[in-house]
Design a protein around this motif. Structure first.
Motif, mmCIF file in Angstrom:
data_model
loop_
_atom_site.group_PDB
_atom_site.id
_atom_site.type_symbol
_atom_site.label_atom_id
_atom_site.label_comp_id
_atom_site.label_asym_id
_atom_site.label_seq_id
_atom_site.Cartn_x
_atom_site.Cartn_y
_atom_site.Cartn_z
ATOM 1 N N ALA A 134 0.836 -1.206 0.000
ATOM 2 C CA ALA A 134 0.000 0.000 0.000
ATOM 3 C C ALA A 134 0.872 1.257 0.000
ATOM 4 O O ALA A 134 0.547 2.245 -0.677
ATOM 5 C CB ALA A 134 -0.928 -0.013 1.213
ATOM 6 N N THR A 192 -0.355 -1.657 -6.528
ATOM 7 C CA THR A 192 -1.789 -1.375 -6.370
ATOM 8 C C THR A 192 -2.636 -2.576 -6.782
ATOM 9 O O THR A 192 -3.573 -2.974 -6.067
ATOM 10 C CB THR A 192 -2.179 -0.169 -7.234
ATOM 11 O OG1 THR A 192 -1.373 0.948 -6.870
ATOM 12 C CG2 THR A 192 -3.646 0.176 -7.057
ATOM 13 N N TYR A 195 -2.094 -5.517 -4.279
ATOM 14 C CA TYR A 195 -2.620 -5.208 -2.946
ATOM 15 C C TYR A 195 -4.139 -5.427 -2.924
ATOM 16 O O TYR A 195 -4.675 -6.059 -2.010
ATOM 17 C CB TYR A 195 -2.283 -3.769 -2.567
ATOM 18 C CG TYR A 195 -2.812 -3.359 -1.224
ATOM 19 C CD1 TYR A 195 -2.211 -3.804 -0.043
ATOM 20 C CD2 TYR A 195 -3.928 -2.526 -1.117
ATOM 21 C CE1 TYR A 195 -2.704 -3.446 1.195
ATOM 22 C CE2 TYR A 195 -4.430 -2.156 0.119
ATOM 23 C CZ TYR A 195 -3.809 -2.612 1.269
ATOM 24 O OH TYR A 195 -4.306 -2.252 2.499
#
Length: 233
Positions: A134, A192, A195
């Motif tokens: 993140a 991204t 995650y």
């Protein structure tokens, strides 16, 4: 499609200013560590999800609590570790020097707390290091943008020194600025994507473990004889 030749790319990177080199090196280290986490989590979360789904199905298909606990899998299964904590706590309560009626009142809340703690512990293990992904997803574009700003500043500085705005004067600075941006995006985009992918899989794993904890508690209440019978006086 025109691309920059590899030799020119290396020359461009080597000719970048020290600040931009530091930015690109930092982004490269972030990328290396994030890909290490991605490969590791891809294996561990995928394995945990498979064992939770299979273990829950086997537990529900079994005839009683005892056979169900044997069917959930070996000690590598999250369900086995959760049920082991519950059984251990149950044994301690069973040997506790309190009346049977008192044990009967305690067993439900005790098992519920232990099962919840087991699920939380497993989730804490599975989510470890994910915050770094993140961080990469959010911070890498801004770190690349810092390199971009620095490269453009370098271009303006070159224009001032050469007293010329010719393309040959500003091109190196703009090129290193764009490369810093590109590397920042190359770090952020996979971080991204994976995650969010891992969050979806973890939700499935957590739901499976919570369902198992509920089924375990129901069977324990139904099948543990002394918990259902008042103490004889």
């Amino acid at each position: 499609m025109n691309v920059i030749p590899e030799s020119d790319m290396i020359s461009l990177l080597m000719g970048a200013t020290l600040a931009v080199k530091c930015v690109m090196l930092f982004l490269a280290l972030m990328s290396l560590w994030s890909w290490t986490i991605i490969f590791f989590k891809f294996f561990t979360i995928g394995t945990a999800r498979k064992r939770v789904i299979e273990g829950y199905d086997a537990f529900m298909a079994s005839d009683d609590l005892s056979s169900g606990l044997k069917a959930v899998g070996d000690e590598t299964s999250p369900l086995t570790r959760i049920s082991t904590l519950a059984v251990k706590e149950f044994r301690l309560l069973e040997r506790a020097d309190v009346s049977r009626d008192r044990k009967r009142l305690l067993v439900k809340d005790t098992l519920r707390r232990v099962l919840k703690q087991g699920v939380t512990k497993e989730m804490r293990t599975l989510t470890r290091n994910l915050p770094f992904l993140a961080t990469c997803a959010n911070a890498a574009p801004f770190i690349g943008l810092f390199g971009t700003v620095w490269g453009i500043m370098h271009s303006f500085h070159s224009i001032g020194l050469a007293q010329s705005a010719a393309l040959a004067t500003v091109a190196p600075g703009i090129s290193e600025a764009l490369i810093a941006t590109a590397i920042g995006l190359l770090v952020a985009i996979p971080a991204t994507i994976f995650y969010n992918y891992f969050l979806g899989k973890l939700n499935e794993v957590e739901s499976g473990m919570v369902d198992f904890a509920g089924a375990f508690l129901n069977r324990a209440e139904r099948e543990i004889a002394w918990s259902n019978k008042p103490e004889k006086r």
